[in-house]
Design a protein around this motif. Structure first.
Motif, short mmCIF file in Angstrom:
data_model
loop_
_atom_site.label_atom_id
_atom_site.label_comp_id
_atom_site.label_asym_id
_atom_site.label_seq_id
_atom_site.Cartn_x
_atom_site.Cartn_y
_atom_site.Cartn_z
N SER A 23 12.68 40.46 6.83
CA SER A 23 13.94 41.10 6.47
C SER A 23 14.85 41.15 7.69
O SER A 23 14.39 41.24 8.83
N THR A 24 16.14 41.16 7.45
CA THR A 24 17.09 41.34 8.55
C THR A 24 17.34 42.83 8.82
O THR A 24 17.98 43.18 9.80
N ASP A 25 16.83 43.71 7.95
CA ASP A 25 16.94 45.15 8.16
C ASP A 25 16.00 45.54 9.30
O ASP A 25 14.80 45.31 9.23
N ILE A 26 16.54 46.14 10.36
CA ILE A 26 15.74 46.46 11.55
C ILE A 26 15.37 47.94 11.64
O ILE A 26 14.79 48.39 12.61
N SER A 27 15.66 48.72 10.60
CA SER A 27 15.43 50.15 10.60
C SER A 27 13.95 50.51 10.49
O SER A 27 13.24 50.02 9.63
N ILE A 28 13.50 51.40 11.35
CA ILE A 28 12.11 51.86 11.32
C ILE A 28 11.87 52.69 10.06
O ILE A 28 10.87 52.52 9.36
N GLU A 29 12.79 53.59 9.75
CA GLU A 29 12.61 54.51 8.64
C GLU A 29 12.45 53.79 7.30
O GLU A 29 11.58 54.12 6.50
N CYS A 87 5.14 44.90 8.95
CA CYS A 87 6.36 44.60 9.68
C CYS A 87 6.13 43.72 10.90
O CYS A 87 5.03 43.65 11.44
N TYR A 88 7.21 43.12 11.31
CA TYR A 88 7.32 42.34 12.53
C TYR A 88 8.07 43.27 13.48
O TYR A 88 9.21 43.64 13.22
N VAL A 89 7.40 43.74 14.54
CA VAL A 89 8.00 44.73 15.44
C VAL A 89 8.13 44.14 16.84
O VAL A 89 7.14 43.72 17.44
N ARG A 90 9.37 44.10 17.32
CA ARG A 90 9.61 43.66 18.69
C ARG A 90 9.95 44.91 19.49
O ARG A 90 10.85 45.66 19.14
N GLU A 91 9.15 45.13 20.52
CA GLU A 91 9.39 46.28 21.39
C GLU A 91 9.41 45.80 22.82
O GLU A 91 9.17 44.63 23.09
N LYS A 92 9.72 46.69 23.77
CA LYS A 92 9.95 46.25 25.15
C LYS A 92 8.74 45.59 25.78
O LYS A 92 8.88 44.77 26.67
N ASN A 93 7.52 45.87 25.29
CA ASN A 93 6.32 45.27 25.87
C ASN A 93 5.82 44.04 25.11
O ASN A 93 4.78 43.49 25.45
N ARG A 106 11.15 44.85 11.46
CA ARG A 106 11.59 44.13 10.26
C ARG A 106 10.42 43.89 9.32
O ARG A 106 9.37 43.43 9.74
N ARG A 107 10.61 44.21 8.05
CA ARG A 107 9.56 44.06 7.04
C ARG A 107 9.25 42.59 6.81
O ARG A 107 10.13 41.76 6.69
#
Length: 190
Positions: free
Chosen positions: A132-138, A145-151, A182-183
């Motif tokens: 999904s292009t929706d990047i909201s955590i909530e 989900c596909y989660v990109r975080e600083k690490n 993103r889901r």
């Protein structure tokens, strides 16, 4: 629950995909000198059972759909087993190309390919995902989900722990460190 788990749904799906009417189907089958009334066909689309002895009629219906751009087999229409319908213009394409084309047709989604082991056990190296292009955590809480975080990057089930944290694959992350969440809508399994 499977989406096309009844003959009623499979017939409606094929008819919708070809943009045809029940009357066109009945006319085609009758031209093949087969017995099919409009009432009988519409009953099949309304949840009525199709006797196994009518497989010859179902095969002609499958032929009708194929002539209208949707390659489908009578056995699939009857039971849901076997190769699912495929638009005839794409029948010569390999599975990877079809997946890429499907990703381009989905609204608010894009294609990513997994390049590491960070998605296991959900997604393996080299597999494609439509995300999904929706990047909201909530809005993605309790979803794969596909989660990109600083690490780095993770793929897994996202759970909101509290106001400041989530877990993904039992790894605790701070919400402020998350760049995007993103889901995963679809995974092409190898």
């Amino acid at each position: 629950m499977r989406m096309l788990d009844t003959i009623e749904k499979r017939l409606k799906c094929c008819r919708a995909a070809t943009g045809t009417s029940p009357q066109e189907i009945v006319n085609y089958v009758q031209q093949k000198e087969m017995d099919l009334s409009y009432t009988t066909y519409t009953r099949w689309e309304s949840g009525g059972t199709v006797p196994a002895r009518r497989i010859d009629v179902i095969n002609h219906i499958a032929d009708f759909f194929s002539k209208n751009g949707l390659k489908v087999e009578g056995g699939w229409i009857m039971t849901g087993e076997g190769f699912p319908p495929q638009f005839t213009e794409y029948t010569e394409l390999d599975e990877d190309t079809l997946f890429i084309l499907a990703s381009r047709q989905m609204p608010k989604a894009e294609l990513v390919q997994v390049g590491g082991t960070y998605g296991e056990p959900y997604v393996s190296f080299g597999e494609f995902c439509i995300v999904s292009t929706d990047i909201s955590i909530e809005s993605n809480n309790n979803k794969l989900c596909y989660v990109r975080e600083k690490n780095g990057l993770l793929i897994g089930l996202v759970k909101i722990v509290d106001e400041d944290h989530i877990t993904i694959n039992d790894i605790k992350c701070k919400k402020v460190d998350i760049i995007e969440c993103r889901r995963v809508k679809w995974i092409q399994k190898k």
